[in-house]
Write an enzyme that holds these catalytic residues in place. Structure first.
Site, PDB file in Angstrom:
ATOM      1  N   PRO A  10       0.793  -1.224   0.000  1.00 53.54           N
ATOM      2  CA  PRO A  10       0.000   0.000   0.000  1.00 53.54           C
ATOM      3  C   PRO A  10       0.830   1.279   0.000  1.00 53.54           C
ATOM      4  O   PRO A  10       1.853   1.379   0.682  1.00 53.54           O
ATOM      5  CB  PRO A  10      -0.827  -0.104   1.294  1.00 53.54           C
ATOM      6  CG  PRO A  10      -0.118  -1.096   2.138  1.00 53.54           C
ATOM      7  CD  PRO A  10       0.533  -2.059   1.187  1.00 53.54           C
ATOM      8  N   ASN A  11       0.341   2.213  -0.805  1.00 55.17           N
ATOM      9  CA  ASN A  11       0.881   3.583  -0.917  1.00 55.17           C
ATOM     10  C   ASN A  11       2.204   3.662  -1.673  1.00 55.17           C
ATOM     11  O   ASN A  11       2.694   4.764  -1.925  1.00 55.17           O
ATOM     12  CB  ASN A  11       1.031   4.230   0.481  1.00 55.17           C
ATOM     13  CG  ASN A  11      -0.292   4.306   1.207  1.00 55.17           C
ATOM     14  OD1 ASN A  11      -1.272   4.810   0.639  1.00 55.17           O
ATOM     15  ND2 ASN A  11      -0.369   3.783   2.412  1.00 55.17           N
ATOM     16  N   ARG A  18       5.139  10.959  -2.607  1.00 54.14           N
ATOM     17  CA  ARG A  18       4.786  10.695  -1.210  1.00 54.14           C
ATOM     18  C   ARG A  18       5.990  10.965  -0.300  1.00 54.14           C
ATOM     19  O   ARG A  18       7.011  10.278  -0.398  1.00 54.14           O
ATOM     20  CB  ARG A  18       4.388   9.216  -1.102  1.00 54.14           C
ATOM     21  CG  ARG A  18       4.184   8.739   0.302  1.00 54.14           C
ATOM     22  CD  ARG A  18       4.140   7.218   0.360  1.00 54.14           C
ATOM     23  NE  ARG A  18       3.839   6.787   1.703  1.00 54.14           N
ATOM     24  CZ  ARG A  18       4.069   5.563   2.164  1.00 54.14           C
ATOM     25  NH1 ARG A  18       4.574   4.646   1.364  1.00 54.14           N
ATOM     26  NH2 ARG A  18       3.777   5.260   3.394  1.00 54.14           N
ATOM     27  N   TYR A  23      10.985   8.975   1.585  1.00 50.30           N
ATOM     28  CA  TYR A  23      11.032   7.853   0.638  1.00 50.30           C
ATOM     29  C   TYR A  23      11.794   8.163  -0.654  1.00 50.30           C
ATOM     30  O   TYR A  23      11.964   7.268  -1.483  1.00 50.30           O
ATOM     31  CB  TYR A  23       9.606   7.398   0.311  1.00 50.30           C
ATOM     32  CG  TYR A  23       8.865   6.898   1.545  1.00 50.30           C
ATOM     33  CD1 TYR A  23       9.315   5.776   2.234  1.00 50.30           C
ATOM     34  CD2 TYR A  23       7.747   7.568   2.038  1.00 50.30           C
ATOM     35  CE1 TYR A  23       8.673   5.332   3.380  1.00 50.30           C
ATOM     36  CE2 TYR A  23       7.089   7.126   3.173  1.00 50.30           C
ATOM     37  CZ  TYR A  23       7.558   6.006   3.843  1.00 50.30           C
ATOM     38  OH  TYR A  23       6.916   5.560   4.975  1.00 50.30           O
ATOM     39  N   ASN A  74       8.118  -5.374  -0.428  1.00 46.64           N
ATOM     40  CA  ASN A  74       7.952  -4.210   0.435  1.00 46.64           C
ATOM     41  C   ASN A  74       6.460  -4.139   0.720  1.00 46.64           C
ATOM     42  O   ASN A  74       5.678  -3.704  -0.124  1.00 46.64           O
ATOM     43  CB  ASN A  74       8.443  -2.928  -0.233  1.00 46.64           C
ATOM     44  CG  ASN A  74       8.335  -1.728   0.709  1.00 46.64           C
ATOM     45  OD1 ASN A  74       7.701  -1.807   1.768  1.00 46.64           O
ATOM     46  ND2 ASN A  74       8.951  -0.619   0.327  1.00 46.64           N
ATOM     47  N   ALA A  77       2.880  -0.522   5.074  1.00 43.63           N
ATOM     48  CA  ALA A  77       2.399  -0.560   6.463  1.00 43.63           C
ATOM     49  C   ALA A  77       1.886  -1.939   6.871  1.00 43.63           C
ATOM     50  O   ALA A  77       1.828  -2.241   8.064  1.00 43.63           O
ATOM     51  CB  ALA A  77       1.313   0.490   6.662  1.00 43.63           C
ATOM     52  N   HIS A  80       3.825  -4.163   9.402  1.00 45.13           N
ATOM     53  CA  HIS A  80       3.744  -4.034  10.853  1.00 45.13           C
ATOM     54  C   HIS A  80       2.464  -4.629  11.435  1.00 45.13           C
ATOM     55  O   HIS A  80       2.292  -4.631  12.647  1.00 45.13           O
ATOM     56  CB  HIS A  80       3.852  -2.548  11.239  1.00 45.13           C
ATOM     57  CG  HIS A  80       4.885  -1.801  10.450  1.00 45.13           C
ATOM     58  ND1 HIS A  80       6.222  -2.150  10.471  1.00 45.13           N
ATOM     59  CD2 HIS A  80       4.784  -0.772   9.557  1.00 45.13           C
ATOM     60  CE1 HIS A  80       6.895  -1.338   9.657  1.00 45.13           C
ATOM     61  NE2 HIS A  80       6.042  -0.500   9.082  1.00 45.13           N
ATOM     62  N   GLU A  98      12.806  -9.036   2.359  1.00 45.11           N
ATOM     63  CA  GLU A  98      11.985  -7.887   2.758  1.00 45.11           C
ATOM     64  C   GLU A  98      12.749  -6.596   2.492  1.00 45.11           C
ATOM     65  O   GLU A  98      13.928  -6.503   2.855  1.00 45.11           O
ATOM     66  CB  GLU A  98      11.673  -8.030   4.250  1.00 45.11           C
ATOM     67  CG  GLU A  98      10.932  -6.847   4.839  1.00 45.11           C
ATOM     68  CD  GLU A  98      10.755  -7.007   6.359  1.00 45.11           C
ATOM     69  OE1 GLU A  98      11.290  -7.979   6.941  1.00 45.11           O
ATOM     70  OE2 GLU A  98      10.098  -6.134   6.946  1.00 45.11           O
ATOM     71  N   HIS A 100      12.590  -2.188   2.662  1.00 41.65           N
ATOM     72  CA  HIS A 100      11.958  -0.911   3.000  1.00 41.65           C
ATOM     73  C   HIS A 100      12.887   0.198   2.539  1.00 41.65           C
ATOM     74  O   HIS A 100      14.107   0.116   2.747  1.00 41.65           O
ATOM     75  CB  HIS A 100      11.727  -0.781   4.505  1.00 41.65           C
ATOM     76  CG  HIS A 100      10.848  -1.861   5.025  1.00 41.65           C
ATOM     77  ND1 HIS A 100       9.492  -1.863   4.829  1.00 41.65           N
ATOM     78  CD2 HIS A 100      11.139  -3.004   5.679  1.00 41.65           C
ATOM     79  CE1 HIS A 100       8.983  -2.962   5.361  1.00 41.65           C
ATOM     80  NE2 HIS A 100       9.969  -3.678   5.869  1.00 41.65           N
ATOM     81  N   ARG A 107      12.630   4.850  13.018  1.00 47.01           N
ATOM     82  CA  ARG A 107      11.407   5.656  12.958  1.00 47.01           C
ATOM     83  C   ARG A 107      10.509   5.349  14.168  1.00 47.01           C
ATOM     84  O   ARG A 107      10.996   4.890  15.190  1.00 47.01           O
ATOM     85  CB  ARG A 107      10.719   5.402  11.611  1.00 47.01           C
ATOM     86  CG  ARG A 107      11.605   5.809  10.418  1.00 47.01           C
ATOM     87  CD  ARG A 107      10.912   5.574   9.095  1.00 47.01           C
ATOM     88  NE  ARG A 107       9.738   6.430   8.957  1.00 47.01           N
ATOM     89  CZ  ARG A 107       8.808   6.257   8.013  1.00 47.01           C
ATOM     90  NH1 ARG A 107       8.930   5.279   7.121  1.00 47.01           N
ATOM     91  NH2 ARG A 107       7.765   7.057   7.954  1.00 47.01           N
TER      92      ARG A 107
HETATM   93  C1  DQA Z   1       7.970   1.402   4.107  1.00 51.66           C
HETATM   94  C2  DQA Z   1       8.006   1.627   5.625  1.00 51.66           C
HETATM   95  C3  DQA Z   1       6.631   1.417   6.227  1.00 51.66           C
HETATM   96  O1  DQA Z   1       6.676   1.649   7.635  1.00 51.66           O
HETATM   97  C4  DQA Z   1       5.625   2.362   5.623  1.00 51.66           C
HETATM   98  O2  DQA Z   1       4.337   2.117   6.138  1.00 51.66           O
HETATM   99  C5  DQA Z   1       5.624   2.305   4.134  1.00 51.66           C
HETATM  100  C6  DQA Z   1       6.912   2.257   3.439  1.00 51.66           C
HETATM  101  C7  DQA Z   1       9.327   1.751   3.458  1.00 51.66           C
HETATM  102  O3  DQA Z   1       9.530   1.335   2.319  1.00 51.66           O
HETATM  103  O4  DQA Z   1      10.147   2.434   4.060  1.00 51.66           O
HETATM  104  O5  DQA Z   1       4.587   2.385   3.497  1.00 51.66           O
HETATM  105  O6  DQA Z   1       7.701   0.039   3.856  1.00 51.66           O
END
Ligand code: DQA
Length: 149
Positions: A10-11, A18, A23, A74, A77, A80, A98, A100, A107
């Site tokens: 997501p996102n 963003r 990021y 990736n 969110a 978590h 994994e 990020h 963070r």
């Molecule tokens: C993320 C880190 C996550 O905590 C966050 O919710 C994201 C992006 C990262 O790539 O740093 O959406 O996965």
């Protein structure tokens, strides 16, 4: 030729606009294109998929069985929160790395827990878009030494 699924949650479709201070300025299309180039150099095919929906990500992991030898994930969110994504990875038994973009351990406390880590070979975080290429290197070395690539 062995194939790797690059799966984004997501996102991450909003990369580039963003929170660029967190990021980076690189778009998801640029990340996917860099992954394709790097994978080709390593001798792999890749498929890329992004979804904002937990169930679609789970379906993609299930569908990877028999099609892809490795997964780069990736989960955004869902990292978590999602026991379901962790279970999906464990269920298919496909080696996963994994990723990020940000250093989740530096963070907010709620980002320090990763359910994905419990099912992954390892985690790469804090190196921005470069992390996806580092993950490809790690997965390539793993698959080659395991004889599955
Ligand atoms: C993320 C880190 C996550 O905590 C966050 O919710 C994201 C992006 C990262 O790539 O740093 O959406 O996965």
């Amino acid at each position: 030729m062995a194939s790797i699924l690059v799966l984004n949650g997501p996102n991450l479709n909003l990369l580039g606009t963003r929170q660029p201070e967190v990021y980076g300025a690189v778009t998801l299309a640029m990340v996917e294109s860099a992954c394709a180039d790097h994978a080709a150099k390593l001798g792999f095919e890749i498929a890329c998929l992004q979804s904002n929906h937990e169930g679609a990500l789970i379906d993609a992991i299930h569908d990877a069985k028999g099609r892809h030898q490795g997964i780069i994930l990736n989960a955004g969110a869902y990292t978590h929160t999602s026991i379901a994504l962790m279970d999906a990875l464990i269920s298919v038994g496909i080696p996963a790395v994994e990723v990020h973009l940000s250093n989740i351990h530096a963070r907010e406390a709620f980002r320090h827990t990763s359910y994905i880590s419990k099912a992954a070979l390892g985690q790469i975080c804090g190196f921005g878009a470069q992390g996806y290429l580092l993950a490809l290197d790690a997965l390539s070395a793993h698959l080659k030494s395991a004889g599955t690539a």
